[in-house]
Design a protein around this motif. Structure first.
Motif, PDB file in Angstrom:
ATOM      1  N   VAL A   5       9.720  29.889 -38.630  1.00  0.00           N
ATOM      2  CA  VAL A   5       9.544  30.405 -37.240  1.00  0.00           C
ATOM      3  C   VAL A   5       8.713  31.725 -37.087  1.00  0.00           C
ATOM      4  O   VAL A   5       7.816  32.213 -36.114  1.00  0.00           O
ATOM      5  N   THR A  65       6.752  25.345 -30.793  1.00  0.00           N
ATOM      6  CA  THR A  65       8.323  25.592 -31.307  1.00  0.00           C
ATOM      7  C   THR A  65       8.868  26.036 -29.876  1.00  0.00           C
ATOM      8  O   THR A  65       8.458  26.391 -29.130  1.00  0.00           O
ATOM      9  N   LEU A  77      10.059  22.149 -34.253  1.00  0.00           N
ATOM     10  CA  LEU A  77       8.543  22.217 -34.575  1.00  0.00           C
ATOM     11  C   LEU A  77       7.620  20.935 -34.261  1.00  0.00           C
ATOM     12  O   LEU A  77       8.138  20.141 -34.845  1.00  0.00           O
TER      13      LEU A  77
END
Length: 174
Positions: A5, A65, A77
């Motif tokens: 992330v 994302t 993703l």
């Protein structure tokens, strides 16, 4: 997962910085809701952020994302492709496709494959910015832990779900 992330967030920040000087990089964000087309019937809410590169004036590819809320929260993703159906004008129709994997941040669920073809129209603003509205179908696999507590019986099992959703999104591309 936290590293993925953070890496995606860094990539989007870099794309946004590069996109300011007239380069081929774009960043877009979208918010959407879905209508379940089958069982299980869950109304998802999605937020997506995508960094893309213009391969040509009408075709772009990128990665993205965001967050998806079905029965459980998911962090997708995905790879993304968009083809403008006409040369860029004030209103430009397009087709798109996103495909990837959605991760579940909590232990009670496991993510799965995500596929999302779509059609939409973008409205050009000043410079390279645009508003867009898109409709598509999203297929999302999800596995969640179900628990049952009864008077005489207690059980836990993994339930495998396959969502098919009509997804409507509105967003901004800069």
């Amino acid at each position: 997962m936290r590293g993925l992330v953070l890496a995606a967030a860094g990539l989007f920040a870099a794309c946004a910085a590069w996109g300011q000087d007239g380069s081929r990089f774009h960043v877009s964000t979208a918010l959407g809701m879905g209508v379940a087309l089958g069982e299980p019937a869950s109304t998802p809410v999605v937020w997506r952020v995508t960094g893309s590169y213009d391969v040509s004036p009408r075709f772009s590819v990128g990665i993205g994302t965001g967050l998806s809320f079905y029965e459980k929260a998911l962090v997708p993703l995905f790879a993304d492709a968009r083809l403008l159906l006409t040369r860029p004008r004030r209103f430009t129709p397009y087709v798109g496709f996103a495909g990837g994997y959605a991760f579940a941040p909590f232990r009670e669920a496991n993510g799965g494959l995500m596929l999302s073809p779509s059609v939409g129209v973008q409205y050009a603003l000043r410079g390279r910015s645009a508003l867009f509205l898109e409709a598509g179908c999203e297929w999302q696999r999800l596995e969640r832990l179900r628990e049952y507590e009864g008077r005489y019986l207690s059980a836990a099992f993994a339930e495998k779900l396959r969502h098919c959703t009509l997804l409507l999104k509105a967003g901004f591309r800069f």
